[in-house]
Design a protein around this motif. Structure first.
Motif, PDB file in Angstrom:
ATOM      1  N   ASP A  21      61.817 -25.447  28.185  1.00 30.70           N
ATOM      2  CA  ASP A  21      62.035 -24.651  29.450  1.00 30.70           C
ATOM      3  C   ASP A  21      60.889 -24.681  30.551  1.00 30.70           C
ATOM      4  OD1 ASP A  21      64.491 -23.957  31.679  1.00 30.70           O
ATOM      5  OD2 ASP A  21      62.626 -22.091  31.684  1.00 30.70           O
ATOM      6  N   VAL A  22      60.956 -25.235  31.801  1.00 32.05           N
ATOM      7  CA  VAL A  22      59.538 -25.137  32.229  1.00 32.05           C
ATOM      8  C   VAL A  22      59.039 -23.862  32.616  1.00 32.05           C
ATOM      9  CG1 VAL A  22      58.180 -26.237  34.903  1.00 32.05           C
ATOM     10  CG2 VAL A  22      59.661 -27.812  33.051  1.00 32.05           C
ATOM     11  N   LEU A  23      59.861 -23.586  33.437  1.00 30.01           N
ATOM     12  CA  LEU A  23      60.282 -22.049  34.213  1.00 30.01           C
ATOM     13  C   LEU A  23      59.670 -20.635  32.427  1.00 30.01           C
ATOM     14  CD1 LEU A  23      62.629 -21.503  36.813  1.00 30.01           C
ATOM     15  CD2 LEU A  23      60.169 -22.665  36.647  1.00 30.01           C
ATOM     16  N   SER A  24      59.816 -21.423  31.423  1.00 32.35           N
ATOM     17  CA  SER A  24      59.310 -20.400  30.883  1.00 32.35           C
ATOM     18  C   SER A  24      58.479 -20.552  29.944  1.00 32.35           C
ATOM     19  CB  SER A  24      60.715 -20.850  29.123  1.00 32.35           C
ATOM     20  OG  SER A  24      61.807 -20.238  29.300  1.00 32.35           O
ATOM     21  N   VAL A  25      57.849 -21.620  30.338  1.00 30.28           N
ATOM     22  CA  VAL A  25      56.451 -22.333  29.981  1.00 30.28           C
ATOM     23  C   VAL A  25      55.267 -21.375  30.530  1.00 30.28           C
ATOM     24  CG1 VAL A  25      54.667 -24.314  30.311  1.00 30.28           C
ATOM     25  CG2 VAL A  25      57.151 -24.399  29.213  1.00 30.28           C
ATOM     26  N   LEU A  26      55.851 -21.714  32.210  1.00 28.24           N
ATOM     27  CA  LEU A  26      55.115 -21.037  33.093  1.00 28.24           C
ATOM     28  C   LEU A  26      55.104 -19.214  32.468  1.00 28.24           C
ATOM     29  CD1 LEU A  26      53.802 -20.078  36.495  1.00 28.24           C
ATOM     30  CD2 LEU A  26      56.441 -19.914  36.847  1.00 28.24           C
ATOM     31  N   GLU A  77      43.073 -27.273  32.752  1.00 30.02           N
ATOM     32  CA  GLU A  77      44.339 -28.379  32.617  1.00 30.02           C
ATOM     33  C   GLU A  77      45.242 -27.807  32.137  1.00 30.02           C
ATOM     34  OE1 GLU A  77      44.314 -31.908  29.386  1.00 30.02           O
ATOM     35  OE2 GLU A  77      42.722 -30.902  29.260  1.00 30.02           O
ATOM     36  N   GLU A  78      45.789 -27.059  31.489  1.00 31.80           N
ATOM     37  CA  GLU A  78      46.792 -26.793  31.364  1.00 31.80           C
ATOM     38  C   GLU A  78      47.123 -25.752  31.823  1.00 31.80           C
ATOM     39  OE1 GLU A  78      49.082 -23.599  28.622  1.00 31.80           O
ATOM     40  OE2 GLU A  78      46.275 -24.009  27.652  1.00 31.80           O
ATOM     41  N   ASN A  95      46.638 -26.510  35.473  1.00 33.53           N
ATOM     42  CA  ASN A  95      47.486 -26.993  36.341  1.00 33.53           C
ATOM     43  C   ASN A  95      48.618 -28.314  36.162  1.00 33.53           C
ATOM     44  OD1 ASN A  95      45.863 -26.779  38.174  1.00 33.53           O
ATOM     45  ND2 ASN A  95      44.281 -28.666  37.457  1.00 33.53           N
ATOM     46  N   THR A  96      48.470 -28.478  34.176  1.00 26.95           N
ATOM     47  CA  THR A  96      49.856 -29.439  34.359  1.00 26.95           C
ATOM     48  C   THR A  96      50.950 -27.886  34.763  1.00 26.95           C
ATOM     49  OG1 THR A  96      48.552 -30.243  32.271  1.00 26.95           O
ATOM     50  CG2 THR A  96      50.536 -29.976  32.010  1.00 26.95           C
ATOM     51  N   VAL A  97      51.286 -26.939  34.081  1.00 29.49           N
ATOM     52  CA  VAL A  97      51.788 -26.006  34.162  1.00 29.49           C
ATOM     53  C   VAL A  97      52.801 -25.513  35.986  1.00 29.49           C
ATOM     54  CG1 VAL A  97      52.787 -23.512  34.237  1.00 29.49           C
ATOM     55  CG2 VAL A  97      51.980 -24.350  31.955  1.00 29.49           C
ATOM     56  N   LEU A  98      51.352 -25.836  35.966  1.00 29.76           N
ATOM     57  CA  LEU A  98      51.806 -25.744  37.954  1.00 29.76           C
ATOM     58  C   LEU A  98      52.117 -27.184  39.007  1.00 29.76           C
ATOM     59  CD1 LEU A  98      51.172 -24.191  40.435  1.00 29.76           C
ATOM     60  CD2 LEU A  98      49.133 -25.275  41.370  1.00 29.76           C
ATOM     61  N   LYS A  99      51.833 -27.708  38.533  1.00 37.45           N
ATOM     62  CA  LYS A  99      52.816 -29.309  38.550  1.00 37.45           C
ATOM     63  C   LYS A  99      54.301 -29.537  38.330  1.00 37.45           C
ATOM     64  CE  LYS A  99      51.837 -34.595  38.251  1.00 37.45           C
ATOM     65  NZ  LYS A  99      50.907 -35.648  37.954  1.00 37.45           N
ATOM     66  N   ALA A 100      54.185 -29.322  36.932  1.00 35.63           N
ATOM     67  CA  ALA A 100      56.039 -29.150  36.041  1.00 35.63           C
ATOM     68  C   ALA A 100      56.282 -28.595  37.063  1.00 35.63           C
ATOM     69  CB  ALA A 100      56.137 -28.536  34.654  1.00 35.63           C
TER      70      ALA A 100
END
Length: 517
Positions: free
Chosen positions: A76-81, A94-95, A97-102
């Protein structure tokens, strides 16, 4: 691990609709069951549940991390955030930016909760450079999709003009949308708009109460406190102290500082409940420790007077200083008096004068009149009749009879202004209208002398008798002297001299003693 196109069960979609309209009971009934089935988005909402977003008293960082971690594992993207925000390494570009882009892609795809979270990121400057304009834009997208909490947040942006042109009408509009969608904070805010008579609504206590009732049914402590205030003071409704107390207590149980303070007032004054200074002190203390300014003042006052607790001028000064720093005028004035007299603090007239000035800036009457006295007498400052007159004038415009009287004295004696006896008489009459004895006495003297007015003995006697009735001992002596001049009114002279002598007037005592010889 990060699946931006992750599927969602129909039940979970229904739960999200309930979340949007703040029906958390129905939403979490579904979410709890879906979490047992490892539904990814369910983990996000459970994490949110325990960060106090949906219930500020249900805050548990351990459980937040637990559910966000599980949501992250399930993709789940928002859980990752949120897992990254709570436990990630901010320096890992890197991580980050990956999270933010998602999250951005999910928001662009129309996910309302991603839009709201992205608004939060831009507002706080977390993971991104702070940009209030972008925060507003994403919040508006979420509000357009009927997310009640976003509608409310957008109303706040409009209300203060933060990141957008200030527009109270729009603020009320979005507050109303959020309120109708069941957000208790917005319901309380809409009640506040009606209570205050916001532009376009008009003052409507009935509608204010209706919205407070809706919010209170959801356990909103602000609304409970507002209802307590309404019932306590009979605003738009018949007074009901039993209900007022019940609402104050409900709100106070949740730690709401204004309600705690109101209960302190109730126990101190013996209103709503039997007087209990010790309980009043406890409630003031609880509210003051949350930084609630009125409670800081009340707590300081109790320490100063030794009411409900052991007397401690030093502790009083500490709490009064906290309230004074926040611009609470009565605290500034009280602390100023403590510095002027050296109570609980080292005597410092300079600090005292500054505190009085701070209090006077907001039009606090006792500070204005005190500053007039200070500049008149040169206490802690150079004697300055012009400044004294200015402060008396301010207090007079705020309706203070003593200040009106002092303006008359200054004009009669030519202090800080040219002598103007007619204006002095006019001012004395204003003060005498509320039976200020000093003003009545001066009028009696001036009418006897015919200064600033036509000489009128009968009017002079009337003013002096009224002054005597209201406590002027000098007026009693003056009347005695007036009647003593007439051989046929010696009895009246003795009557007034005895009154004055009984009240300690030395010349009256001497007069009676000489008469007895």
């Amino acid at each position: 691990m990060l699946d931006k196109k992750i599927s969602m069960s129909e039940k979970m979609r229904k739960a999200q609709e309930y979340m949007k309209k703040c029906d958390y009971k129905k939403a979490f009934a579904i979410i709890d069951k879906e979490a047992e089935n490892d539904e990814p988005r369910a983990m996000y909402f459970l994490g949110k549940r325990y960060n106090g977003l949906y219930d500020e008293y249900d805050n548990n960082l351990v459980l937040q991390k637990k559910y966000y971690r599980r949501g992250k594992q399930l993709g789940d993207v928002l859980s990752v955030l949120w897992s990254f925000l709570l436990e990630g390494n901010p320096s890992d570009e890197e991580e980050k930016n990956t999270v933010l882009k998602a999250v951005e892609e999910l928001a662009e795809a129309g996910d309302v909760f991603a839009q709201y979270d992205l608004s939060y990121l831009y507002f706080t400057g977390k993971l991104v450079e702070q940009d209030i304009t972008k925060a507003v834009a994403w919040c508006e997208k979420a509000a357009t999709q009927n997310l009640a909490i976003a509608q409310y947040e957008l109303s706040r942006f409009y209300l203060v003009g933060n990141g957008i042109v200030q527009d109270e009408k729009k603020a009320i509009e979005y507050t109303a949308l959020a309120a109708k969608n069941g957000y208790s904070v917005a319901q309380n805010a809409l009640g506040d708009f009606y209570f205050a008579g916001a532009e376009g609504l008009g003052q409507d206590y009935k509608k204010a109460k209706e919205w407070y009732d809706k919010a209170a049914k959801q356990g909103n402590p602000l609304a409970e406190c507002s209802l307590g205030f309404i019932y306590d003071n009979g605003i738009g409704i018949r007074k009901n102290r039993k209900k007022a107390l019940a609402f104050y207590q409900k709100s106070a149980e949740k730690g709401h500082a204004p309600a705690l303070c109101n209960l302190g007032i109730a126990y101190e004054k013996g209103e709503l409940v039997p007087a209990n200074p010790e309980k009043a002190f406890e409630y003031y203390n609880a509210a003051a420790r949350q930084g609630f300014v009125p409670a800081e003042f009340f707590l300081g006052r109790m320490y100063l007077l030794g009411v409900g607790t052991k007397k401690s001028p030093e502790k009083a000064a500490t709490w009064l200083a906290k309230a004074a720093e926040q611009g609470y005028d009565v605290a500034q004035f009280t602390l100023g008096t403590m510095y002027m007299e050296g109570i609980g603090v080292e005597k410092n007239q300079e600090i005292a004068v500054q505190l009085y000035k701070d209090a006077a800036k907001g039009g606090f009457l006792p500070a204005e009149t005190t500053l007039g006295d200070i500049y008149r007498d040169g206490v802690g400052v150079e004697k300055d009749y012009v400044r004294a007159y200015e402060f008396y004038d301010k207090a007079a415009h705020h309706g203070n009879p003593y200040a009106v009287f002092m303006l008359g004295c200054f004009l009669e004696e030519g202090l800080g202004r040219e002598v103007d006896l007619e204006k002095a008489v006019e001012l004395y009459k204003r003060a005498a209208a509320v039976h200020l004895p000093e003003a009545e006495e001066r009028l009696g003297i001036l009418y006897f002398a015919g200064k600033g007015c036509e000489r009128d003995t009968a009017t002079a006697v009337d003013y002096l008798q009224s002054a005597s009735k209201h406590g002027s001992v000098d007026s009693q002596f003056i009347l005695g002297m007036y009647y003593a001049k007439n051989e046929f009114e010696k009895d009246k002279a003795v009557f007034w001299m005895k009154k004055a002598a009984k009240n300690g007037h030395k010349d009256a005592i001497t007069w009676l003693e000489n008469r007895a010889k």
